[in-house]
Design a protein around this motif. Structure first.
Motif, PDB file in Angstrom:
ATOM      1  N   LEU A  87       0.858  -1.179   0.000  1.00 38.78           N
ATOM      2  CA  LEU A  87       0.000   0.000   0.000  1.00 38.78           C
ATOM      3  C   LEU A  87       0.896   1.232   0.000  1.00 38.78           C
ATOM      4  O   LEU A  87       1.726   1.408   0.898  1.00 38.78           O
ATOM      5  CB  LEU A  87      -0.905   0.004   1.230  1.00 38.78           C
ATOM      6  CG  LEU A  87      -1.908  -1.145   1.342  1.00 38.78           C
ATOM      7  CD1 LEU A  87      -2.693  -1.032   2.640  1.00 38.78           C
ATOM      8  CD2 LEU A  87      -2.856  -1.152   0.150  1.00 38.78           C
ATOM      9  N   SER A  92      -4.085   5.333   2.838  1.00 36.71           N
ATOM     10  CA  SER A  92      -4.026   3.938   3.268  1.00 36.71           C
ATOM     11  C   SER A  92      -2.874   3.698   4.238  1.00 36.71           C
ATOM     12  O   SER A  92      -3.006   2.973   5.228  1.00 36.71           O
ATOM     13  CB  SER A  92      -3.883   3.011   2.052  1.00 36.71           C
ATOM     14  OG  SER A  92      -4.998   3.123   1.196  1.00 36.71           O
ATOM     15  N   THR A 138       2.356  -1.942   4.694  1.00 35.26           N
ATOM     16  CA  THR A 138       2.846  -0.624   4.278  1.00 35.26           C
ATOM     17  C   THR A 138       4.361  -0.512   4.336  1.00 35.26           C
ATOM     18  O   THR A 138       4.903   0.573   4.083  1.00 35.26           O
ATOM     19  CB  THR A 138       2.244   0.469   5.182  1.00 35.26           C
ATOM     20  OG1 THR A 138       2.600   0.211   6.551  1.00 35.26           O
ATOM     21  CG2 THR A 138       0.733   0.482   5.059  1.00 35.26           C
TER      22      THR A 138
END
Length: 220
Positions: A87, A92, A138
């Motif tokens: 992401l 996000s 992430t």
């Protein structure tokens, strides 16, 4: 001859279960009150899991360990993905990191106070694993993998299981610290310690499985 011994033992057990009358309390609340009194903690669920049914909990921890080993073994023969998508959009990333922070704090709360309030080691471990999963979504996979190896997380996970089993055996044979005052943070004998060990074990085990799944399956 041996077969008849087993048959007679089974029949005797059946007669015992059917014929003998077990004493029953006046109400279900009496059972809960007795569990709380015996364990010294207000959370009767944690008392049952980590005291009355400790045999079951030990087996559950071992089964979770075997599941982690199974995941690693199944994926060992597969080829890692050449590229793993993360992401990258700012909303996000911020939401995932915020969620990871909240999940980590909830995990610490459940581990430390799970014997006093709803929660416990397994719930705390799930919260910790969720936090790691959100961070993995992430962050570069190499970063989490390097941290995992640098701090020897796999070794710590195995040590946690060994310490949990040893303390569980001591509890089962009747040795445990004083119960303390009902409702206090330091109370319940061995139950808070076992809660924290389960939380650490489930969190570290979830970390291992998250790394394996992302390496071979990407973000599912």
């Amino acid at each position: 001859m041996g077969k008849w011994v087993y048959v007679l033992a089974a029949l005797a057990f059946g007669v015992k279960m059917v014929v003998l009358v077990h004493p029953t309390p006046e109400s279900p609340l009496a059972i809960v009150a007795q569990v709380v009194t015996d364990s010294g903690i207000p959370n009767a669920v944690s008392a049952i899991i980590l005291r009355n049914r400790l045999y079951d909990t030990v087996c559950e921890v071992i089964v979770f360990t075997i599941a982690i080993m199974g995941v690693q073994g199944i994926m060992a023969d597969e080829r890692p993905l050449s590229r793993i998508y993360q992401l990258t959009d700012a909303p996000s990333v911020v939401l995932a990191q915020l969620g990871a922070t909240i999940a980590a704090l909830v995990g610490v709360e459940l581990a430390l106070r799970g014997h006093l309030t709803p929660g416990g080691g397994f719930a705390a471990g799930v919260a910790g694993g969720t936090a790691i999963g959100l961070i993995a979504m992430t962050s570069p996979p190499e970063l989490l993998q390097s941290i995992y190896q640098r701090w020897h997380i796999s070794t710590w996970e195995k040590l946690t299981v060994m310490v949990f089993i040893i303390l569980s055996v001591l509890t089962l044979i009747g040795w445990e610290p004083p119960q303390g005052k009902l409702g206090a943070l330091v109370s319940g004998g061995m139950i808070p310690v076992l809660n924290m060990l389960v939380a650490v074990k489930v969190t570290l085990g979830s970390w291992a499985m998250v790394l394996v799944f992302i390496r071979y399956r990407g973000l599912l």
